[in-house]
Design an enzyme around this catalytic site. Structure first.
Site, PDB file in Angstrom:
ATOM      1  N   HIS A 120       0.835  -1.206   0.000  1.00 26.86           N
ATOM      2  CA  HIS A 120       0.000   0.000   0.000  1.00 26.86           C
ATOM      3  C   HIS A 120       0.868   1.253   0.000  1.00 26.86           C
ATOM      4  O   HIS A 120       2.056   1.219   0.339  1.00 26.86           O
ATOM      5  CB  HIS A 120      -0.950   0.017   1.205  1.00 26.86           C
ATOM      6  CG  HIS A 120      -0.262   0.102   2.536  1.00 26.86           C
ATOM      7  ND1 HIS A 120       0.216   1.291   3.063  1.00 26.86           N
ATOM      8  CD2 HIS A 120       0.018  -0.854   3.463  1.00 26.86           C
ATOM      9  CE1 HIS A 120       0.754   1.064   4.252  1.00 26.86           C
ATOM     10  NE2 HIS A 120       0.653  -0.238   4.508  1.00 26.86           N
ATOM     11  N   CYS A 178       3.554  -4.387   6.710  1.00 28.92           N
ATOM     12  CA  CYS A 178       3.210  -4.148   5.308  1.00 28.92           C
ATOM     13  C   CYS A 178       4.422  -3.655   4.522  1.00 28.92           C
ATOM     14  O   CYS A 178       5.457  -3.293   5.086  1.00 28.92           O
ATOM     15  CB  CYS A 178       2.095  -3.113   5.208  1.00 28.92           C
ATOM     16  SG  CYS A 178       0.493  -3.725   5.764  1.00 28.92           S
TER      17      CYS A 178
END
Length: 402
Positions: free
Chosen positions: A357, A378
């Site tokens: 992301h 992430c």
């Protein structure tokens, strides 16, 4: 000449004989009439008996019902007759299930009509159970059934006589009571072929080239295995229906967000020609499309290496669960406080919440940022670079983190 006296005696004697003969004749006639009447009455009783009772030599479903009424015959058959057929260790065995009604009075009445005669006779009548005969035939055929189970380029010859210990047939259906050997065989096939949690050699990209160094990677959620429960039912159905071949590719499973198999019959160790690679050491990301590097980023930031290990980006081969734009990422900071971060592009690849992301809040994009100030696991991508990743990433494609 005979004297008158002697003649008189002889006449008297003859008269007596005539009387006796007449008396015998009368008695014979009386006895004949009586016997005839008795015979007629006996025949009448026999005819009446035959209207409600079976002939003497009648057998229904292996049970003798001679001279019984329909009601008594029905009761006796239901108490004595075999009504279940099973295949046990390759032999057809007949038995009686007390909880099951073998025959109805209406069915017995039909057999009664078939054997009924005006008067009882000694002819032999035998009536077998059509359903039991069908069961024996079906079970005999099942014992000889075999199926070719094809998976991953291999063919496994599965034989019912080797894999099914007990099966019943009733009401037009097979009921497999003991197929543990079949389950064990399919589990063996799964172990021989599954790619889940398996390690293998894989060549990762370097720079703009798809051919860099070769490393050892391990499938985590990515991969496939034989779905034993589903395959087990399919094989049993094939045994029952006489199907000769099964495509094992229809009976596979996967792990993670989607339980569908991933990478089955794909080239390149099941990875195929479309995948994402993340290097933790180099803090780089590649998106490979059709076997060529489509995107190469040299400044991503992965999970923090120090402190709580749950913040580290997990190594292994995963897959893209889905794509969402925009999205809000929610979770907990190391101090227990909650966070809710808005992102424009979200591409998760683990159930624990790791994904690709954009990170508009991040200011440190250095090569060492991940050591102490990385993400919660992430792969952070610069807002100006994330769109080309989004455009090239495909749902369900593998993500290799090393």
């Amino acid at each position: 000449m005979e004297s008158r006296r002697n003649l008189h005696k002889r006449n008297n004697r003859n008269n007596i004989i005539l009387v006796l003969v007449g008396l015998v004749a009368v008695l014979a006639l009386i006895f004949g009439v009586v016997a005839h009447n008795k015979r007629v009455q006996g025949e009448a009783r026999a005819r009446k008996f035959a209207t409600t009772h079976f002939n003497p030599n009648v057998t229904i479903y292996g049970v003798k019902v001679g001279n019984l009424t329909v009601a008594k015959a029905t009761k006796k058959i239901n108490e004595k007759a075999n009504n279940t057929a099973s295949l046990v260790d390759n032999k057809v065995v007949l038995s009686r299930n007390a909880a099951k009604t073998t025959i109805s009075s209406a069915e017995v009445a039909k057999y009664f009509k078939k054997q009924h005669t005006e008067s009882p006779n000694n002819k032999t009548y035998t009536y077998e159970s059509a359903s039991l005969n069908e069961a024996k035939s079906k079970l005999t055929a099942l014992d000889q059934a075999s199926v070719e189970f094809k998976v991953n380029g291999k063919t496994y010859d599965l034989k019912a006589k080797d894999l099914v210990n007990k099966v019943e047939y009733q009401d037009g259906k097979f009921n497999f009571k003991d197929d543990k050997k079949l389950a064990n065989k399919l589990e063996q096939i799964d172990r021989e072929n599954t790619t889940i949690k398996k390690s293998y050699k894989f060549t990762v990209p370097s720079g703009s080239s798809v051919k860099g160094k070769t490393i050892t990677v391990k499938n985590e959620s990515y991969g496939w295995g034989v779905y034993v429960k589903k395959a087990r039912e399919a094989v049993k159905e094939a045994f029952a229906n006489g199907t000769k071949q099964l495509d094992g590719g229809n009976y596979l499973y996967g792990l993670g967000y989607s339980t569908y198999p991933h990478g089955y019959q794909e080239s390149n160790h099941g990875i195929g020609q479309n995948y994402v690679v993340v290097s933790l050491k180099k803090q780089e990301l590649w998106v490979v499309r059709h076997g060529q590097v489509a995107v190469h980023l040299t400044d991503v930031v992965t999970g923090t290496m120090t402190g709580d290990k749950s913040d580290q980006t997990p190594k292994g081969v995963w897959y893209i669960h889905y794509k969402e734009s925009p999205s809000v990422l929610r979770g907990y900071n190391d101090d227990g406080s909650k966070y809710a971060s808005k992102v424009q592009y979200w591409m998760p690849f683990t159930l624990s919440g790791c994904g690709l992301h954009d990170a508009s809040w991040r200011t440190d994009w250095s090569k060492t940022a991940y050591l102490k100030g990385g993400s919660h696991g992430c792969v952070n991508i610069k807002p100006g670079e994330v769109k080309k990743v989004w455009d090239n990433v495909i749902k369900n494609e593998p993500v290799i983190v090393y």
